[in-house]
Write a protein that holds these residues in place. Sequence first.
Motif, PDB file in Angstrom:
ATOM      1  N   PHE B  33       0.842  -1.193   0.000  1.00  0.00           N
ATOM      2  CA  PHE B  33       0.000   0.000   0.000  1.00  0.00           C
ATOM      3  C   PHE B  33       0.878   1.244   0.000  1.00  0.00           C
ATOM      4  CE2 PHE B  33      -3.774  -2.433   1.044  1.00  0.00           C
ATOM      5  CZ  PHE B  33      -3.260  -3.517   1.725  1.00  0.00           C
ATOM      6  N   TYR B  35       0.723   5.392   0.900  1.00  0.00           N
ATOM      7  CA  TYR B  35      -0.032   6.422   1.595  1.00  0.00           C
ATOM      8  C   TYR B  35       0.661   7.772   1.415  1.00  0.00           C
ATOM      9  CZ  TYR B  35      -2.529   2.760   4.179  1.00  0.00           C
ATOM     10  OH  TYR B  35      -3.305   1.683   4.527  1.00  0.00           O
ATOM     11  N   GLN B  37       0.988  11.557   3.450  1.00  0.00           N
ATOM     12  CA  GLN B  37       0.728  12.335   4.664  1.00  0.00           C
ATOM     13  C   GLN B  37       1.130  13.770   4.386  1.00  0.00           C
ATOM     14  OE1 GLN B  37       2.912  11.185   8.224  1.00  0.00           O
ATOM     15  NE2 GLN B  37       1.308  12.022   9.544  1.00  0.00           N
ATOM     16  N   LEU B  43      -2.887  10.286   7.465  1.00  0.00           N
ATOM     17  CA  LEU B  43      -2.494   9.515   6.295  1.00  0.00           C
ATOM     18  C   LEU B  43      -3.704   9.236   5.410  1.00  0.00           C
ATOM     19  CD1 LEU B  43      -0.258   8.764   8.546  1.00  0.00           C
ATOM     20  CD2 LEU B  43       0.218   6.836   7.018  1.00  0.00           C
ATOM     21  N   LEU B  45      -4.750   6.899   1.939  1.00  0.00           N
ATOM     22  CA  LEU B  45      -4.345   5.830   1.040  1.00  0.00           C
ATOM     23  C   LEU B  45      -4.373   6.318  -0.396  1.00  0.00           C
ATOM     24  CD1 LEU B  45      -3.637   2.800   0.684  1.00  0.00           C
ATOM     25  CD2 LEU B  45      -6.095   2.368   0.482  1.00  0.00           C
ATOM     26  N   LEU B  92       4.490   7.072   2.325  1.00  0.00           N
ATOM     27  CA  LEU B  92       4.817   5.863   3.072  1.00  0.00           C
ATOM     28  C   LEU B  92       4.262   4.634   2.358  1.00  0.00           C
ATOM     29  CD1 LEU B  92       3.584   8.154   5.384  1.00  0.00           C
ATOM     30  CD2 LEU B  92       4.854   6.554   6.814  1.00  0.00           C
ATOM     31  N   PHE B 106       4.701  -0.293   8.429  1.00  0.00           N
ATOM     32  CA  PHE B 106       4.976   0.870   7.596  1.00  0.00           C
ATOM     33  C   PHE B 106       6.467   1.089   7.418  1.00  0.00           C
ATOM     34  CE2 PHE B 106       0.910   2.967   6.923  1.00  0.00           C
ATOM     35  CZ  PHE B 106       0.103   2.252   7.791  1.00  0.00           C
ATOM     36  N   GLY B 107       6.801   1.562   6.237  1.00  0.00           N
ATOM     37  CA  GLY B 107       8.148   2.028   6.012  1.00  0.00           C
ATOM     38  C   GLY B 107       8.386   3.343   6.730  1.00  0.00           C
ATOM     39  N   PRO B 108       9.630   3.796   6.739  1.00  0.00           N
ATOM     40  CA  PRO B 108       9.973   5.038   7.462  1.00  0.00           C
ATOM     41  C   PRO B 108       9.499   6.299   6.771  1.00  0.00           C
ATOM     42  CG  PRO B 108      11.887   4.146   6.348  1.00  0.00           C
ATOM     43  CD  PRO B 108      10.811   3.130   6.171  1.00  0.00           C
ATOM     44  N   ARG B 111      10.207  11.916   2.661  1.00  0.00           N
ATOM     45  CA  ARG B 111       9.762  13.308   2.787  1.00  0.00           C
ATOM     46  C   ARG B 111      10.117  14.056   1.516  1.00  0.00           C
ATOM     47  NH1 ARG B 111       8.423  16.639   7.080  1.00  0.00           N
ATOM     48  NH2 ARG B 111       8.958  14.957   8.548  1.00  0.00           N
TER      49      ARG B 111
END
Lengths: 112, 115
Positions: B33, B35, B37, B43, B45, B92, B106-108, B111
């Motif tokens: 998935f 996402y 933010q 968050l 999707l 993410l 979740f991945g980190p 940004r």
Amino acid sequence: AQSVTQLGSHVSVSEGALVLLRCNYSSSVPPYLFWYVQYPNQGLQLLLKYTSAATLVKGINGFEAEFKKSETSFHLTKPSAHMSDAAEYFCVLRLAGNKLTFGGGTRVLVKP
Amino acid sequence: SAVISQKPSRDICQRGTSLTIQCQVDSQVTMMFWYRQQPGQSLTLIATANQGSEATYESGFVIDKFPISRPNLTFSTLTVSNLSPEDSSIYLCSVELGLAGYEQYFGPGTRLTVT
């Protein structure tokens, strides 16, 4: 429509005081609910989950949440706040197709 | 649990260019998935990526703007195309492990800042 609502975008607590974060959900089927925490400049970490087993769920770092079907709530609590609890907390509802829908988030500030 | 890495961790891009974000998982998963933010927001999707099929996009997100690849069971990319300042967000990826009780990892995050 299935959704989650977090009451209060910001919560300020004193160190050692109770932390209470409120979450209400709307779902036409038995829900799977989660609380995630996001520390500053970090990814999301799962705190705890409710998947139709025990209604009182214990998670990491001393957090727990109680699922109340009659109130459609899944509030998160911690008896004694620590400075390290300062973060953003998300209440999350699992939808069909393994998708997640997030509440708006609650930012917790812990005062010394 | 799953260990998820994302590259790059952050980037600054110019308006009109594109950024491709990579997501790598340490185990084979059926669904991944993506996402978004946005600053100060929760968050949302973007899409679900299954290996061997086209990604499924949520309302408000289109393939031309957010093309996704899923070449195998441990890897996916998200491209954010024709960047504008409104695309400045954290992106993410996440996976759900079926044996783990429906929780997603979740991945980190990546940004992205668009100037």
